[in-house]
Design a protein around this motif. Structure first.
Motif, PDB file in Angstrom:
ATOM      1  N   SER A  47       0.848  -1.187   0.000  1.00 19.72           N
ATOM      2  CA  SER A  47       0.000   0.000   0.000  1.00 19.72           C
ATOM      3  C   SER A  47       0.884   1.237   0.000  1.00 19.72           C
ATOM      4  O   SER A  47       1.630   1.475   0.951  1.00 19.72           O
ATOM      5  N   ASP A  48       0.828   1.993  -1.106  1.00 19.75           N
ATOM      6  CA  ASP A  48       1.615   3.219  -1.243  1.00 19.75           C
ATOM      7  C   ASP A  48       3.096   2.985  -0.971  1.00 19.75           C
ATOM      8  O   ASP A  48       3.749   3.747  -0.259  1.00 19.75           O
ATOM      9  N   GLY A  49       3.607   1.895  -1.548  1.00 26.08           N
ATOM     10  CA  GLY A  49       5.035   1.595  -1.444  1.00 26.08           C
ATOM     11  C   GLY A  49       5.463   0.868  -0.191  1.00 26.08           C
ATOM     12  O   GLY A  49       6.638   0.553  -0.026  1.00 26.08           O
ATOM     13  N   VAL A  50       4.526   0.566   0.712  1.00 26.64           N
ATOM     14  CA  VAL A  50       4.859  -0.093   1.984  1.00 26.64           C
ATOM     15  C   VAL A  50       4.265  -1.501   1.995  1.00 26.64           C
ATOM     16  O   VAL A  50       3.064  -1.683   1.781  1.00 26.64           O
ATOM     17  N   GLY A 110       8.432  -6.981 -13.111  1.00 24.42           N
ATOM     18  CA  GLY A 110       9.249  -5.903 -13.662  1.00 24.42           C
ATOM     19  C   GLY A 110       9.526  -4.743 -12.725  1.00 24.42           C
ATOM     20  O   GLY A 110       9.964  -3.681 -13.176  1.00 24.42           O
ATOM     21  N   TYR A 111       9.304  -4.945 -11.424  1.00 25.02           N
ATOM     22  CA  TYR A 111       9.553  -3.870 -10.451  1.00 25.02           C
ATOM     23  C   TYR A 111      10.763  -4.213  -9.604  1.00 25.02           C
ATOM     24  O   TYR A 111      10.957  -5.355  -9.200  1.00 25.02           O
ATOM     25  N   ASN A 112      11.566  -3.190  -9.310  1.00 27.46           N
ATOM     26  CA  ASN A 112      12.768  -3.408  -8.513  1.00 27.46           C
ATOM     27  C   ASN A 112      12.462  -3.538  -7.020  1.00 27.46           C
ATOM     28  O   ASN A 112      13.209  -4.185  -6.281  1.00 27.46           O
ATOM     29  N   GLY A 113      11.387  -2.893  -6.583  1.00 28.18           N
ATOM     30  CA  GLY A 113      11.041  -2.939  -5.166  1.00 28.18           C
ATOM     31  C   GLY A 113       9.656  -2.392  -4.924  1.00 28.18           C
ATOM     32  O   GLY A 113       9.014  -1.836  -5.818  1.00 28.18           O
ATOM     33  N   PRO A 114       9.155  -2.540  -3.698  1.00 27.25           N
ATOM     34  CA  PRO A 114       7.791  -2.108  -3.381  1.00 27.25           C
ATOM     35  C   PRO A 114       7.584  -0.598  -3.471  1.00 27.25           C
ATOM     36  O   PRO A 114       6.459  -0.146  -3.651  1.00 27.25           O
ATOM     37  N   GLU A 115       8.670   0.178  -3.366  1.00 30.06           N
ATOM     38  CA  GLU A 115       8.536   1.635  -3.405  1.00 30.06           C
ATOM     39  C   GLU A 115       8.020   2.140  -4.751  1.00 30.06           C
ATOM     40  O   GLU A 115       7.535   3.272  -4.853  1.00 30.06           O
ATOM     41  N   GLN A 116       8.065   1.310  -5.792  1.00 29.17           N
ATOM     42  CA  GLN A 116       7.548   1.696  -7.106  1.00 29.17           C
ATOM     43  C   GLN A 116       6.056   1.397  -7.253  1.00 29.17           C
ATOM     44  O   GLN A 116       5.438   1.790  -8.236  1.00 29.17           O
ATOM     45  N   ILE A 117       5.471   0.709  -6.261  1.00 38.16           N
ATOM     46  CA  ILE A 117       4.112   0.193  -6.374  1.00 38.16           C
ATOM     47  C   ILE A 117       3.170   0.975  -5.469  1.00 38.16           C
ATOM     48  O   ILE A 117       3.442   1.169  -4.283  1.00 38.16           O
ATOM     49  N   PHE A 118       2.041   1.416  -6.047  1.00 41.21           N
ATOM     50  CA  PHE A 118       1.023   2.120  -5.273  1.00 41.21           C
ATOM     51  C   PHE A 118       0.100   1.128  -4.565  1.00 41.21           C
ATOM     52  O   PHE A 118      -0.246   1.316  -3.405  1.00 41.21           O
ATOM     53  N   PHE A 119      -0.296   0.065  -5.284  1.00 40.67           N
ATOM     54  CA  PHE A 119      -1.219  -0.915  -4.711  1.00 40.67           C
ATOM     55  C   PHE A 119      -0.926  -2.289  -5.297  1.00 40.67           C
ATOM     56  O   PHE A 119      -0.710  -2.437  -6.489  1.00 40.67           O
ATOM     57  N   CYS A 120      -0.938  -3.293  -4.412  1.00 38.77           N
ATOM     58  CA  CYS A 120      -0.717  -4.675  -4.856  1.00 38.77           C
ATOM     59  C   CYS A 120      -1.576  -5.601  -4.009  1.00 38.77           C
ATOM     60  O   CYS A 120      -1.619  -5.485  -2.768  1.00 38.77           O
ATOM     61  N   THR A 121      -2.272  -6.503  -4.675  1.00 43.14           N
ATOM     62  CA  THR A 121      -3.077  -7.491  -3.965  1.00 43.14           C
ATOM     63  C   THR A 121      -3.115  -8.780  -4.764  1.00 43.14           C
ATOM     64  O   THR A 121      -2.747  -8.797  -5.951  1.00 43.14           O
ATOM     65  N   LEU A 122      -3.554  -9.844  -4.122  1.00 43.70           N
ATOM     66  CA  LEU A 122      -3.716 -11.133  -4.787  1.00 43.70           C
ATOM     67  C   LEU A 122      -5.197 -11.485  -4.776  1.00 43.70           C
ATOM     68  O   LEU A 122      -5.810 -11.605  -3.718  1.00 43.70           O
ATOM     69  N   ASP A 123      -5.795 -11.604  -5.973  1.00 47.69           N
ATOM     70  CA  ASP A 123      -7.203 -11.967  -6.046  1.00 47.69           C
ATOM     71  C   ASP A 123      -7.355 -13.262  -6.836  1.00 47.69           C
ATOM     72  O   ASP A 123      -6.367 -13.920  -7.177  1.00 47.69           O
ATOM     73  N   LYS A 124      -8.587 -13.623  -7.154  1.00 44.92           N
ATOM     74  CA  LYS A 124      -8.837 -14.902  -7.819  1.00 44.92           C
ATOM     75  C   LYS A 124      -8.239 -14.965  -9.218  1.00 44.92           C
ATOM     76  O   LYS A 124      -8.033 -16.043  -9.767  1.00 44.92           O
ATOM     77  N   ASP A 125      -7.959 -13.795  -9.814  1.00 44.17           N
ATOM     78  CA  ASP A 125      -7.371 -13.749 -11.148  1.00 44.17           C
ATOM     79  C   ASP A 125      -5.846 -13.653 -11.109  1.00 44.17           C
ATOM     80  O   ASP A 125      -5.207 -13.524 -12.148  1.00 44.17           O
ATOM     81  N   GLY A 126      -5.269 -13.672  -9.909  1.00 41.37           N
ATOM     82  CA  GLY A 126      -3.828 -13.597  -9.782  1.00 41.37           C
ATOM     83  C   GLY A 126      -3.365 -12.292  -9.145  1.00 41.37           C
ATOM     84  O   GLY A 126      -4.150 -11.576  -8.521  1.00 41.37           O
ATOM     85  N   MET A 127      -2.096 -11.981  -9.349  1.00 39.88           N
ATOM     86  CA  MET A 127      -1.513 -10.784  -8.750  1.00 39.88           C
ATOM     87  C   MET A 127      -1.977  -9.535  -9.502  1.00 39.88           C
ATOM     88  O   MET A 127      -1.904  -9.463 -10.719  1.00 39.88           O
TER      89      MET A 127
END
Length: 213
Positions: free
Chosen positions: A160-163, A187-204
């Motif tokens: 969430s917001d890089g954390v 294709g991301y070097n680390g979580p700081e590049q990501i605003f939101f990430c979750t795992l749902d039934k369709d995958g990441m």
């Protein structure tokens, strides 16, 4: 008669002022008010009440505290937007109350949430048995979010917001190594590049920072 007219125009003025202030504070349902929102709303009501109780006091003494409270709320909202830690302190995180049909007694005690409240909210959502519940989360608003075993899995942010939200990984049976491998494979070097990430039934599902529709 003069005092009566003073009270009337002050009531109208404060009514309009507080509506404007609440609009500037942003839209939220009453059940979703944060601690900051609730405290500020109560204080504004008290300030308005004092101004109406004493018609001889300068109206400025009511306007100034309301404006200060608005500034506090806007500042708190900005800090909440920018800092996950601040959000956790002020609003708190959802607490797992039921996991795979088992009531998490320790979490209930931490939240000062009793079994009668739990059963009432389960009945309100027409849940027939605790054993049917895969997960139940007590939200910061006080609402209980229930996911039965035959329903879709709940949305749990892994980033969430890089954390990284480490506490959510065990709930989906994953660990940090798995998460880092997944985001690097995307294709991301680390979580700081990501605003939101979750795992749902369709995958990441990953949304990078700065992306717009």
């Amino acid at each position: 008669m003069e005092d009566l007219l003073t009270v009337i125009w002050r009531t109208v003025f404060l009514y309009v002022l507080i509506i404007i202030v609440l609009r500037l504070m942003g839209k939220r349902e009453l059940g979703e008010l944060s601690v900051v929102d609730l405290v500020i709303s109560v204080l504004m009501a008290e300030v308005a009440a004092f101004a109406l109780d004493d018609p001889d006091s300068p109206i400025f003494l009511a306007i100034l505290p309301i404006i200060v409270l608005l500034i506090i709320q806007i500042t708190a909202s900005y800090l909440s937007l920018k800092s996950k830690k601040f959000r956790d302190v002020v609003e708190g995180d959802p607490a797992v109350i039921i996991r795979n049909g088992v009531i998490e007694e320790q979490n209930m005690r931490k939240q000062r949430y009793n079994i009668d409240d739990l059963l009432q909210q389960l009945r309100e959502q027409q849940v027939a048995s605790v054993r049917n519940v895969a997960y139940a989360f007590l939200e910061p608003s006080g609402n209980l979010a229930v996911f039965e075993k035959n329903s879709d899995k709940p949305i749990l942010p892994l980033i969430s917001d890089g954390v990284i939200q480490k506490e959510h990984l065990p709930l989906i049976g994953k660990d940090m190594e798995w998460l880092m491998n997944e985001i690097q494979a995307a294709g991301y070097n680390g979580p700081e590049q990501i605003f939101f990430c979750t795992l749902d039934k369709d995958g990441m599902h990953i949304q990078e920072k700065g992306r717009t529709g």
